[in-house]
Design an enzyme around this catalytic site. Structure first.
Site, PDB file in Angstrom:
ATOM      1  N   GLY A 189       0.816  -1.219   0.000  1.00 20.51           N
ATOM      2  CA  GLY A 189       0.000   0.000   0.000  1.00 20.51           C
ATOM      3  C   GLY A 189       0.844   1.260   0.000  1.00 20.51           C
ATOM      4  O   GLY A 189       2.081   1.212  -0.104  1.00 20.51           O
ATOM      5  N   ILE A 191      -2.170  -8.972   0.627  1.00 19.36           N
ATOM      6  CA  ILE A 191      -3.387  -9.749   0.395  1.00 19.36           C
ATOM      7  C   ILE A 191      -3.431 -10.165  -1.079  1.00 19.36           C
ATOM      8  O   ILE A 191      -2.785  -9.544  -1.923  1.00 19.36           O
ATOM      9  CB  ILE A 191      -4.687  -8.972   0.749  1.00 19.36           C
ATOM     10  CG1 ILE A 191      -4.688  -7.595   0.083  1.00 19.36           C
ATOM     11  CG2 ILE A 191      -4.885  -8.897   2.240  1.00 19.36           C
ATOM     12  CD1 ILE A 191      -6.049  -6.923   0.094  1.00 19.36           C
ATOM     13  N   TYR A 240     -14.683   5.615   8.821  1.00 20.08           N
ATOM     14  CA  TYR A 240     -13.218   5.593   8.952  1.00 20.08           C
ATOM     15  C   TYR A 240     -12.823   6.154  10.322  1.00 20.08           C
ATOM     16  O   TYR A 240     -12.026   5.558  11.051  1.00 20.08           O
ATOM     17  CB  TYR A 240     -12.620   6.438   7.825  1.00 20.08           C
ATOM     18  CG  TYR A 240     -11.108   6.488   7.791  1.00 20.08           C
ATOM     19  CD1 TYR A 240     -10.356   5.368   7.456  1.00 20.08           C
ATOM     20  CD2 TYR A 240     -10.439   7.683   8.045  1.00 20.08           C
ATOM     21  CE1 TYR A 240      -8.964   5.441   7.393  1.00 20.08           C
ATOM     22  CE2 TYR A 240      -9.053   7.750   7.975  1.00 20.08           C
ATOM     23  CZ  TYR A 240      -8.322   6.628   7.655  1.00 20.08           C
ATOM     24  OH  TYR A 240      -6.954   6.703   7.585  1.00 20.08           O
TER      25      TYR A 240
HETATM   26  C1  AKB Z   1      -7.742   9.707   4.159  1.00 18.89           C
HETATM   27  O1  AKB Z   1      -7.850  10.773   3.535  1.00 18.89           O
HETATM   28  O2  AKB Z   1      -8.667   8.924   4.358  1.00 18.89           O
HETATM   29  C2  AKB Z   1      -6.392   9.385   4.755  1.00 18.89           C
HETATM   30  C3  AKB Z   1      -6.257   9.914   6.139  1.00 18.89           C
HETATM   31  C4  AKB Z   1      -6.100  11.348   6.355  1.00 18.89           C
HETATM   32  O3  AKB Z   1      -6.263   9.176   7.080  1.00 18.89           O
HETATM   33  N1  AKB Z   1      -5.356   9.907   3.922  1.00 18.89           N
END
Ligand code: AKB
Length: 317
Positions: free
Chosen positions: A11, A35, A143
């Site tokens: 990555g 992976i 996230y």
């Molecule tokens: C994203 O933009 O999702 C990532 C981060 C800031 O964690 N680059």
């Protein structure tokens, strides 16, 4: 740190971090975990061992840890913010169920664990400017939810079981080696590729939207330095604010134009990315990282831009 497993080695961060650690400890086993469908190639494949290492497959991970006597795990498996909004269950599965697999293996086998957090762990109620180390973390993105849970679980395993977990909150990362995929800050990488190729850049983030950003060499240094830091000096563990620069798309456009006159950019704002960006800090305060493990970035916007453009010219033209 001698025998290291880097999960997510192909990555954006992993491809460079694996090589950096291999150069640092040539006598050790630095395993490039990948992976299916994202196998290592070229130098990454040839310069050391590699193994299929899906965070969701605990048994396989355990086999790798035992085979290579792994003492440190870099867990870089993650769906980035914009993609995680489209596939929230999968993001949770990889980022949290996967993390639990790693933490359990670490507990039983005495491994240290680095799992990055992010500016995404903050939310709209967080103080936006000079965001403190310890503050409100109520993100609205999946996230962000996984990143807060990552910080909490990692600290839990440290306090409850003594697992040596440490981490940093990465800003948007800018590199000329491997492209990111599906993040909110990706524009700050893609803009350089467009500028060097002489193309107009269509920016998905609105002018005036400030976010912390960092050049990859500084991010790699942080990932290594935090794991090598003297534990007796660490008041915090999961996770440290680290910062080096903050800008909005207009500032970045103007800086690139100083190097590539005539560079053109227009806006087509992506509502998903924009909403996420607006909920993130403008600029974090990284005093604790500076005090507890001597964190210092080397690159500012000018230094990064000059280096990015020179590296991309060699790569693309
Ligand atoms: C994203 O933009 O999702 C990532 C981060 C800031 O964690 N680059």
């Amino acid at each position: 740190m001698k025998n290291v497993l880097v999960i997510g080695s192909t990555g954006q961060i992993g491809s460079e971090l694996t090589m950096k650690i291999r150069r640092m400890i040539p006598e050790g086993n630095v395993v490039a975990g990948y992976i299916k469908g994202a196998e290592p190639k070229g130098e990454l494949l040839e310069s050391g061992p590699s193994a299929e290492a899906d965070v969701c497959d605990g048994e396989r991970l355990l086999g790798i840890v035992k085979k290579y006597k792994i003492d440190t795990i870099y867990n870089l498996a993650a769906l980035l913010s914009a993609v995680a909004e489209k596939r929230p269950q999968l993001a949770w599965h990889i980022q949290i169920d996967g993390l639990m697999n790693i933490l359990e293996i670490a507990r039983e086998n005495g491994c240290a664990v680095f799992t990055p957090s992010s500016i995404g762990s903050f939310g709209p109620e967080t103080p936006r400017v000079n965001t403190p180390q310890d503050t409100i973390q109520r993100p609205r993105s999946m996230y962000g939810c996984t990143k807060v849970a990552t910080e909490l679980l990692s600290d839990y395993y440290f306090h409850k079981y003594g697992v040596d977990t440490r981490s940093v909150r990465f800003p948007g990362l800018i590199s000329n080696v491997t492209l990111p995929g599906g993040g909110t800050t990706d524009y700050a990488v893609e803009i350089y590729y467009a500028a060097v190729k002489g193309e107009e850049f269509v920016c998905p983030i609105a002018p005036g939207t400030f976010m912390d950003m960092m050049y990859m060499p500084d991010a790699l240094k942080a990932a290594v330095d935090i794991m090598n830091a003297d534990p007796s000096k660490l008041v915090h563990r999961n996770s440290f604010n680290i910062a080096s620069m903050s800008f909005d798309p207009e500032i970045l456009r103007a800086k690139i134009s100083e190097h590539i006159p005539g560079f053109r950019m227009r806006y087509e704002v992506d509502p998903v990315r924009q909403a996420i960006a607006e909920s993130w800090p403008d600029k974090m305060d990284d005093t604790c990282a500076r005090e507890e493990w001597d964190w210092r970035p080397s690159y500012d916007l000018e230094g990064m831009t000059a280096d990015m453009i020179s590296a991309l010219r060699k790569k693309l033209l």
